[in-house]
Design a protein around this motif. Structure first.
Motif, mmCIF file in Angstrom:
data_model
loop_
_atom_site.group_PDB
_atom_site.id
_atom_site.type_symbol
_atom_site.label_atom_id
_atom_site.label_comp_id
_atom_site.label_asym_id
_atom_site.label_seq_id
_atom_site.Cartn_x
_atom_site.Cartn_y
_atom_site.Cartn_z
ATOM 1 N N GLU A 160 4.639 -0.675 11.191
ATOM 2 C CA GLU A 160 3.413 -1.428 11.421
ATOM 3 C C GLU A 160 2.864 -2.623 10.420
ATOM 4 O O GLU A 160 2.209 -3.396 10.788
ATOM 5 N N SER A 161 3.484 -2.256 9.210
ATOM 6 C CA SER A 161 2.935 -3.287 8.027
ATOM 7 C C SER A 161 4.210 -3.131 7.200
ATOM 8 O O SER A 161 4.562 -2.224 6.674
ATOM 9 N N PRO A 162 4.735 -4.356 6.812
ATOM 10 C CA PRO A 162 5.808 -4.622 5.799
ATOM 11 C C PRO A 162 5.451 -4.008 4.372
ATOM 12 O O PRO A 162 6.133 -3.717 3.388
ATOM 13 N N GLU A 163 4.305 -3.950 4.161
ATOM 14 C CA GLU A 163 3.535 -3.709 2.860
ATOM 15 C C GLU A 163 3.393 -1.939 2.520
ATOM 16 O O GLU A 163 3.300 -1.564 1.443
ATOM 17 N N ARG A 164 3.567 -1.384 3.551
ATOM 18 C CA ARG A 164 3.591 0.041 3.551
ATOM 19 C C ARG A 164 4.598 0.609 2.891
ATOM 20 O O ARG A 164 5.946 0.229 3.156
ATOM 21 N N MET A 182 0.929 -1.158 -0.053
ATOM 22 C CA MET A 182 -0.021 -0.138 0.012
ATOM 23 C C MET A 182 0.763 1.120 -0.172
ATOM 24 O O MET A 182 1.781 1.556 0.845
ATOM 25 N N ILE A 183 0.625 2.192 -0.862
ATOM 26 C CA ILE A 183 1.354 3.345 -0.937
ATOM 27 C C ILE A 183 0.810 4.727 -0.508
ATOM 28 O O ILE A 183 -0.401 4.795 -1.039
ATOM 29 N N THR A 184 1.230 5.344 0.364
ATOM 30 C CA THR A 184 0.701 6.432 0.919
ATOM 31 C C THR A 184 1.559 7.755 0.286
ATOM 32 O O THR A 184 2.655 7.515 0.354
ATOM 33 N N ILE A 185 0.931 8.724 -0.463
ATOM 34 C CA ILE A 185 1.357 10.077 -0.951
ATOM 35 C C ILE A 185 1.135 10.854 -0.082
ATOM 36 O O ILE A 185 -0.017 11.489 0.154
ATOM 37 N N ILE A 186 2.438 11.624 0.166
ATOM 38 C CA ILE A 186 2.193 12.880 0.958
ATOM 39 C C ILE A 186 2.964 14.030 0.261
ATOM 40 O O ILE A 186 3.970 14.064 0.107
ATOM 41 N N SER A 187 2.148 15.103 0.066
ATOM 42 C CA SER A 187 2.619 16.267 -0.467
ATOM 43 C C SER A 187 3.096 17.156 0.752
ATOM 44 O O SER A 187 2.196 17.783 1.406
ATOM 45 N N LEU A 188 4.322 17.196 0.938
ATOM 46 C CA LEU A 188 4.658 18.169 2.333
ATOM 47 C C LEU A 188 5.180 19.399 2.019
ATOM 48 O O LEU A 188 6.308 19.675 1.084
ATOM 49 N N GLY A 189 4.460 20.448 2.529
ATOM 50 C CA GLY A 189 4.804 21.774 1.957
ATOM 51 C C GLY A 189 5.883 22.476 2.394
ATOM 52 O O GLY A 189 6.523 21.968 3.535
ATOM 53 N N GLY A 190 6.777 23.163 1.540
ATOM 54 C CA GLY A 190 7.974 23.894 2.002
ATOM 55 C C GLY A 190 7.738 24.482 3.160
ATOM 56 O O GLY A 190 8.650 25.005 3.945
#
Length: 231
Positions: A35-39, A1-9
């Protein structure tokens, strides 16, 4: 499972680099990953204070100047910030900073870090491109704005914070035109593409790390859901 985070400058480098925040942010993400090897997590980093200062200097030196030149200055600031963040996740990030979301690269680690690509949009659009590429249905957009408002609260005293907003109404808020350094919860070009892909974007304050922990685990959080209400 891929989580995408756009982290503002504005979170990474509001003026100087926020070292305590980056340490705490990295700890939150590492706990989430363990918590999960799939992350896996993809981080797209904005330009923040360095971008604004150099773009301001450009305008002072050049007058109106070129929007493309100002964009390139902002892009270089995102790449500097991204290199710092990638170093912070060196043990989890096996890939060099991605500067072109359409290029060939190997995402073999647990974390991937990306930066600005080319003029015409912000790193928000890069986040959308990476979401499309990796089949993610949600982008977590962390900035110095806790929620999306019904109007710009700096101009409209009747503006109210929103829990949810659909893409059509959000596009009315942010408009259709990108200008370098434009300050919106999600840039207009990224908004158009995210709407076409039927993505969900969650806009939340990046400095509230307990809130981010809840958000990552799909618990109740403080922020605004843009687009579809569930994924």
């Amino acid at each position: 499972m891929i989580t995408i985070i756009s982290l503002g400058g504005s979170i990474v480098a509001p003026d100087d680099i926020d070292i305590p925040y980056l340490r705490a942010f990295a700890a939150v993400l590492r706990e989430f990953l363990t918590e999960s090897p799939e992350r896996k997590v993809i981080l797209i980093i904005g330009g923040g204070g360095p971008a604004r200062r150099y773009q301001h200097a450009y305008r002072e030196l050049m007058g109106a100047g070129s929007s493309e030149d100002q964009d390139w200055i902002g892009i270089m600031a995102t790449r500097l910030n991204a290199e710092l963040v990638r170093s912070l996740f060196a043990a989890e990030c096996a890939t060099p900073v991605v500067t072109d979301p359409t290029a060939e690269f190997d995402f073999s680690g647990r974390v991937l870090v990306a930066a600005g690509w080319k003029p015409g949009f912000s790193t928000d659009f890069d986040a959308v491109m990476l979401a499309e590429r990796f089949g993610a249905s949600r982008i977590v957009n962390l900035s110095n704005i806790d929620k999306v408002y019904s109007a710009d609260p700096r101009q409209d005293p009747d503006a109210v914070p929103l829990d949810t907003i659909d893409w059509d109404k959000f596009r009315e808020l942010v408009g259709t035109t990108w200008t370098p350094g434009k300050n919106t919860p999600f840039d207009p070009i990224a908004t158009r593409k995210a709407s076409e892909l039927n993505l969900q974007v969650i806009a939340a304050g990046g400095r509230d790390l307990p809130n981010l922990e809840r958000l990552l685990r799909s618990r109740e959080f403080h922020g605004t859901i843009i687009g579809r209400s569930s994924v």
